[in-house]
Write a protein that holds these residues in place. Structure first.
Motif, PDB file in Angstrom:
ATOM      1  N   SER A  12       0.823  -1.217   0.000  1.00 23.82           N
ATOM      2  CA  SER A  12       0.000   0.000   0.000  1.00 23.82           C
ATOM      3  C   SER A  12       0.854   1.263   0.000  1.00 23.82           C
ATOM      4  O   SER A  12       0.377   2.336  -0.350  1.00 23.82           O
ATOM      5  CB  SER A  12      -0.982   0.001   1.171  1.00 23.82           C
ATOM      6  OG  SER A  12      -0.287   0.158   2.388  1.00 23.82           O
ATOM      7  N   GLN A  13       2.131   1.139   0.361  1.00 27.80           N
ATOM      8  CA  GLN A  13       3.041   2.282   0.293  1.00 27.80           C
ATOM      9  C   GLN A  13       3.357   2.653  -1.153  1.00 27.80           C
ATOM     10  O   GLN A  13       3.699   3.784  -1.445  1.00 27.80           O
ATOM     11  CB  GLN A  13       4.346   1.959   1.031  1.00 27.80           C
ATOM     12  CG  GLN A  13       4.151   1.631   2.485  1.00 27.80           C
ATOM     13  CD  GLN A  13       3.560   2.783   3.274  1.00 27.80           C
ATOM     14  OE1 GLN A  13       4.109   3.887   3.280  1.00 27.80           O
ATOM     15  NE2 GLN A  13       2.449   2.551   3.925  1.00 27.80           N
ATOM     16  N   ALA A  14       3.255   1.674  -2.055  1.00 32.01           N
ATOM     17  CA  ALA A  14       3.609   1.906  -3.460  1.00 32.01           C
ATOM     18  C   ALA A  14       2.409   1.816  -4.395  1.00 32.01           C
ATOM     19  O   ALA A  14       2.439   2.375  -5.487  1.00 32.01           O
ATOM     20  CB  ALA A  14       4.660   0.892  -3.904  1.00 32.01           C
ATOM     21  N   ILE A  15       1.375   1.106  -3.980  1.00 34.71           N
ATOM     22  CA  ILE A  15       0.206   0.894  -4.836  1.00 34.71           C
ATOM     23  C   ILE A  15      -1.025   1.365  -4.073  1.00 34.71           C
ATOM     24  O   ILE A  15      -1.460   0.701  -3.124  1.00 34.71           O
ATOM     25  CB  ILE A  15       0.064  -0.591  -5.227  1.00 34.71           C
ATOM     26  CG1 ILE A  15       1.303  -1.037  -5.999  1.00 34.71           C
ATOM     27  CG2 ILE A  15      -1.205  -0.835  -6.028  1.00 34.71           C
ATOM     28  CD1 ILE A  15       1.379  -2.511  -6.261  1.00 34.71           C
ATOM     29  N   ALA A  16      -1.547   2.502  -4.480  1.00 25.69           N
ATOM     30  CA  ALA A  16      -2.667   3.089  -3.757  1.00 25.69           C
ATOM     31  C   ALA A  16      -3.986   2.376  -4.043  1.00 25.69           C
ATOM     32  O   ALA A  16      -4.846   2.277  -3.182  1.00 25.69           O
ATOM     33  CB  ALA A  16      -2.787   4.574  -4.103  1.00 25.69           C
ATOM     34  N   LYS A  17      -4.137   1.876  -5.255  1.00 24.02           N
ATOM     35  CA  LYS A  17      -5.409   1.281  -5.666  1.00 24.02           C
ATOM     36  C   LYS A  17      -5.384  -0.235  -5.461  1.00 24.02           C
ATOM     37  O   LYS A  17      -4.565  -0.928  -6.044  1.00 24.02           O
ATOM     38  CB  LYS A  17      -5.675   1.610  -7.137  1.00 24.02           C
ATOM     39  CG  LYS A  17      -7.029   1.168  -7.620  1.00 24.02           C
ATOM     40  CD  LYS A  17      -7.239   1.581  -9.066  1.00 24.02           C
ATOM     41  CE  LYS A  17      -8.595   1.100  -9.546  1.00 24.02           C
ATOM     42  NZ  LYS A  17      -8.805   1.420 -10.947  1.00 24.02           N
ATOM     43  N   GLU A  18      -6.260  -0.730  -4.609  1.00 23.82           N
ATOM     44  CA  GLU A  18      -6.459  -2.157  -4.356  1.00 23.82           C
ATOM     45  C   GLU A  18      -5.180  -2.923  -3.999  1.00 23.82           C
ATOM     46  O   GLU A  18      -4.813  -3.892  -4.670  1.00 23.82           O
ATOM     47  CB  GLU A  18      -7.155  -2.821  -5.554  1.00 23.82           C
ATOM     48  CG  GLU A  18      -8.523  -2.257  -5.834  1.00 23.82           C
ATOM     49  CD  GLU A  18      -9.215  -2.930  -7.006  1.00 23.82           C
ATOM     50  OE1 GLU A  18      -8.554  -3.249  -8.012  1.00 23.82           O
ATOM     51  OE2 GLU A  18     -10.430  -3.153  -6.882  1.00 23.82           O
ATOM     52  N   PRO A  19      -4.497  -2.532  -2.928  1.00 23.75           N
ATOM     53  CA  PRO A  19      -3.291  -3.262  -2.546  1.00 23.75           C
ATOM     54  C   PRO A  19      -3.575  -4.715  -2.144  1.00 23.75           C
ATOM     55  O   PRO A  19      -2.696  -5.565  -2.269  1.00 23.75           O
ATOM     56  CB  PRO A  19      -2.720  -2.450  -1.380  1.00 23.75           C
ATOM     57  CG  PRO A  19      -3.872  -1.664  -0.864  1.00 23.75           C
ATOM     58  CD  PRO A  19      -4.767  -1.406  -2.039  1.00 23.75           C
ATOM     59  N   GLN A  20      -4.826  -5.011  -1.703  1.00 22.33           N
ATOM     60  CA  GLN A  20      -5.169  -6.405  -1.365  1.00 22.33           C
ATOM     61  C   GLN A  20      -5.119  -7.280  -2.611  1.00 22.33           C
ATOM     62  O   GLN A  20      -4.637  -8.409  -2.572  1.00 22.33           O
ATOM     63  CB  GLN A  20      -6.555  -6.574  -0.767  1.00 22.33           C
ATOM     64  CG  GLN A  20      -7.133  -5.586   0.126  1.00 22.33           C
ATOM     65  CD  GLN A  20      -7.596  -4.275  -0.433  1.00 22.33           C
ATOM     66  OE1 GLN A  20      -6.987  -3.649  -1.296  1.00 22.33           O
ATOM     67  NE2 GLN A  20      -8.677  -3.781   0.112  1.00 22.33           N
ATOM     68  N   VAL A  21      -5.626  -6.762  -3.718  1.00 22.19           N
ATOM     69  CA  VAL A  21      -5.596  -7.508  -4.984  1.00 22.19           C
ATOM     70  C   VAL A  21      -4.154  -7.667  -5.445  1.00 22.19           C
ATOM     71  O   VAL A  21      -3.746  -8.742  -5.907  1.00 22.19           O
ATOM     72  CB  VAL A  21      -6.455  -6.797  -6.064  1.00 22.19           C
ATOM     73  CG1 VAL A  21      -6.303  -7.470  -7.416  1.00 22.19           C
ATOM     74  CG2 VAL A  21      -7.919  -6.770  -5.637  1.00 22.19           C
ATOM     75  N   ALA A  22      -3.359  -6.612  -5.293  1.00 17.71           N
ATOM     76  CA  ALA A  22      -1.950  -6.671  -5.690  1.00 17.71           C
ATOM     77  C   ALA A  22      -1.212  -7.734  -4.877  1.00 17.71           C
ATOM     78  O   ALA A  22      -0.417  -8.507  -5.428  1.00 17.71           O
ATOM     79  CB  ALA A  22      -1.295  -5.303  -5.503  1.00 17.71           C
ATOM     80  N   ALA A  23      -1.471  -7.805  -3.565  1.00 20.63           N
ATOM     81  CA  ALA A  23      -0.821  -8.813  -2.715  1.00 20.63           C
ATOM     82  C   ALA A  23      -1.228 -10.220  -3.138  1.00 20.63           C
ATOM     83  O   ALA A  23      -0.389 -11.125  -3.193  1.00 20.63           O
ATOM     84  CB  ALA A  23      -1.170  -8.569  -1.247  1.00 20.63           C
ATOM     85  N   ASP A  24      -2.500 -10.405  -3.457  1.00 18.77           N
ATOM     86  CA  ASP A  24      -2.978 -11.707  -3.922  1.00 18.77           C
ATOM     87  C   ASP A  24      -2.305 -12.085  -5.245  1.00 18.77           C
ATOM     88  O   ASP A  24      -1.880 -13.230  -5.434  1.00 18.77           O
ATOM     89  CB  ASP A  24      -4.501 -11.672  -4.067  1.00 18.77           C
ATOM     90  CG  ASP A  24      -5.089 -13.029  -4.351  1.00 18.77           C
ATOM     91  OD1 ASP A  24      -4.778 -13.987  -3.613  1.00 18.77           O
ATOM     92  OD2 ASP A  24      -5.867 -13.148  -5.320  1.00 18.77           O
ATOM     93  N   ASN A  25      -2.186 -11.117  -6.143  1.00 16.61           N
ATOM     94  CA  ASN A  25      -1.517 -11.363  -7.426  1.00 16.61           C
ATOM     95  C   ASN A  25      -0.055 -11.769  -7.212  1.00 16.61           C
ATOM     96  O   ASN A  25       0.433 -12.718  -7.837  1.00 16.61           O
ATOM     97  CB  ASN A  25      -1.563 -10.118  -8.315  1.00 16.61           C
ATOM     98  CG  ASN A  25      -2.946  -9.817  -8.816  1.00 16.61           C
ATOM     99  OD1 ASN A  25      -3.792 -10.687  -8.927  1.00 16.61           O
ATOM    100  ND2 ASN A  25      -3.186  -8.559  -9.131  1.00 16.61           N
ATOM    101  N   LEU A  26       0.624 -11.066  -6.328  1.00 14.65           N
ATOM    102  CA  LEU A  26       2.043 -11.343  -6.102  1.00 14.65           C
ATOM    103  C   LEU A  26       2.249 -12.721  -5.473  1.00 14.65           C
ATOM    104  O   LEU A  26       3.116 -13.477  -5.917  1.00 14.65           O
ATOM    105  CB  LEU A  26       2.681 -10.253  -5.239  1.00 14.65           C
ATOM    106  CG  LEU A  26       4.174 -10.383  -4.987  1.00 14.65           C
ATOM    107  CD1 LEU A  26       4.964 -10.497  -6.289  1.00 14.65           C
ATOM    108  CD2 LEU A  26       4.662  -9.205  -4.166  1.00 14.65           C
ATOM    109  N   THR A  27       1.467 -13.056  -4.465  1.00 14.80           N
ATOM    110  CA  THR A  27       1.639 -14.383  -3.863  1.00 14.80           C
ATOM    111  C   THR A  27       1.300 -15.479  -4.862  1.00 14.80           C
ATOM    112  O   THR A  27       1.934 -16.534  -4.862  1.00 14.80           O
ATOM    113  CB  THR A  27       0.813 -14.553  -2.574  1.00 14.80           C
ATOM    114  OG1 THR A  27      -0.558 -14.278  -2.835  1.00 14.80           O
ATOM    115  CG2 THR A  27       1.328 -13.650  -1.470  1.00 14.80           C
ATOM    116  N   GLY A  28       0.356 -15.234  -5.749  1.00 16.81           N
ATOM    117  CA  GLY A  28       0.046 -16.201  -6.804  1.00 16.81           C
ATOM    118  C   GLY A  28       1.219 -16.396  -7.748  1.00 16.81           C
ATOM    119  O   GLY A  28       1.534 -17.520  -8.147  1.00 16.81           O
TER     120      GLY A  28
END
Length: 146
Positions: free
Chosen positions: A85-101
């Motif tokens: 969330s420090q780098a991605i303001a929009k939907e960091p939860q989705v970004a985290a899910d994408n990265l762990t995937g």
């Protein structure tokens, strides 16, 4: 007691102190450090035994899976979301899910089921770096990385 063990295992991925120190560091470095520990932890076949133990214990203690999740995987995912969330303001939860995937992929299931050996340290590093590179390229292309 089981919850305490899960919490200690979770600290292997990232301690509270490491988490606090991560803010302000370069995103790639933070993600690589987190990713290496996270994938190493998840890559362990012992995780499958934990899942079985939790499922069995949940018969007598129905809220145990929720407590296990909050102390272990949920804690790690919360921290990854906070870091992103420090780098991605929009939907960091989705970004985290994408990265762990990207880090785990289908290989995680193969390891858990025993149809392939656990990943080597080099394979873990390759997966983590590749995942971060794909992730960063995608989010940079969408102009979502600050």
């Amino acid at each position: 007691m089981l919850e305490g063990v899960i919490r200690l295992e979770s600290y292997l991925t990232i301690s509270d102190e490491q988490f606090e120190k991560s803010f302000g560091l370069p995103l790639y470095d933070v993600l690589k450090s987190f990713g290496l520990r996270y994938v190493k932890f998840i890559n362990n076949r012992e995780i499958l035994r934990w899942g079985r133990l939790i499922a069995s214990a949940a018969i007598k203690t129905p809220n145990l899976p929720e407590r296990f999740f909050a102390a272990g995987p949920g804690r790690g995912q919360y921290m990854l979301i906070a870091l992103l969330s420090q780098a991605i303001a929009k939907e960091p939860q989705v970004a985290a899910d994408n990265l762990t995937g990207l880090w785990l992929g289908f290989t995680n299931l193969e390891v858990k089921l025993g149809v392939r050996p656990a990943l080597s340290a080099q394979e873990i590093e390759n997966r983590v770096e590749h995942g971060i590179n794909v992730f960063m390229a995608f989010y940079a292309n969408k102009n979502q990385i600050n």
